[in-house]
Design an enzyme around this catalytic site. Sequence first.
Site, PDB file in Angstrom:
ATOM      1  N   HIS A 126       0.829  -1.204   0.000  1.00 17.54           N
ATOM      2  CA  HIS A 126       0.000   0.000   0.000  1.00 17.54           C
ATOM      3  C   HIS A 126       0.869   1.263   0.000  1.00 17.54           C
ATOM      4  O   HIS A 126       1.903   1.319   0.672  1.00 17.54           O
ATOM      5  CB  HIS A 126      -0.888   0.042   1.240  1.00 17.54           C
ATOM      6  CG  HIS A 126      -2.056  -0.885   1.208  1.00 17.54           C
ATOM      7  ND1 HIS A 126      -1.951  -2.230   1.465  1.00 17.54           N
ATOM      8  CD2 HIS A 126      -3.377  -0.648   0.953  1.00 17.54           C
ATOM      9  CE1 HIS A 126      -3.154  -2.787   1.381  1.00 17.54           C
ATOM     10  NE2 HIS A 126      -4.033  -1.854   1.068  1.00 17.54           N
TER      11      HIS A 126
ATOM     12  N   ASN B  71       8.017  -4.441   3.275  1.00 18.58           N
ATOM     13  CA  ASN B  71       6.598  -4.135   3.462  1.00 18.58           C
ATOM     14  C   ASN B  71       6.110  -4.518   4.852  1.00 18.58           C
ATOM     15  O   ASN B  71       5.352  -3.776   5.485  1.00 18.58           O
ATOM     16  CB  ASN B  71       5.786  -4.862   2.393  1.00 18.58           C
ATOM     17  CG  ASN B  71       4.301  -4.590   2.493  1.00 18.58           C
ATOM     18  OD1 ASN B  71       3.873  -3.462   2.709  1.00 18.58           O
ATOM     19  ND2 ASN B  71       3.503  -5.633   2.334  1.00 18.58           N
TER      20      ASN B  71
END
EC number: 3.1.30.-
Length: 297
Positions: A141, A172
Amino acid sequence: MRALRAGLTLASGAGLGAVVEGWRRRREDARAAPGLLGRLPVLPVAAAAELPPVPGGPRGPGELAKYGLPGLAQLKSRESYVLCYDPRTRGALWVVEQLRPERLRGDGDRRECDFREDDSVHAYHRATNADYRGSGFDRGHLAAAANHRWSQKAMDDTFYLSNVAPQVPHLNQNAWNNLEKYSRSLTRSYQNVYVCTGPLFLPRTEADGKSYVKYQVIGKNHVAVPTHFFKVLILEAAGGQIELRTYVMPNAPVDEAIPLERFLVPIESIERASGLLFVPNILARAGSLKAITAGSK
């Protein structure tokens, strides 16, 4: 980090301000609290009528655009963020969001969310879930899902593939996740926290002494894998003071033991590398700015 900072050498270009007036109107309609983003100026653009005619040339810009223009900046306004899409990389140039304590709480449930194609992007230029399958990269994201628990729709919107980029899983799930958590924690100390996140594609000097911009692409749609990611935090204190914290992390495994402050870089480095401008927009409204860099207090 010296090598990281030295690598931020791309030329600067277009600014961030062209979308923010539209954002302000939409957020006012949603009864959002006013903040810095709503007050940022729109960059001036010369009107077509002000362009002098060229003798023997087209009668004006309208004639040149008779059959349309092949491409324009693709601005997407979502429930929880504003995004500028780059069809060449199949991902965002930048994503802007506003964090407030009340938006970090609510009924938004990540278990009800699924990554999905962005149908507002032409099929030639969009990423698909199949592009990520078997690639070895996470769908990372840019506007984090946990930033927008205040409504299911707001959280759902963060799962458009236009809001994600191929990200090394270790990054991440660890260091980058820690930076996102830190960004949210700042809402306890500041009235408004504005976050701009995006990819970087930085040059590297190779054995022949020349510098090249090289990056992997994944899937049949050739989704670009960034070499680095940036995150710009614009922090608005209750008294109106503005503080800036700007980070760059490589798209590679990063030791969680390294303090986040080690990834602080001068805002000028990000502006040069990304082609975006932040400081002029902020100074036009705030008048002064305190930039926090590694080692500063």
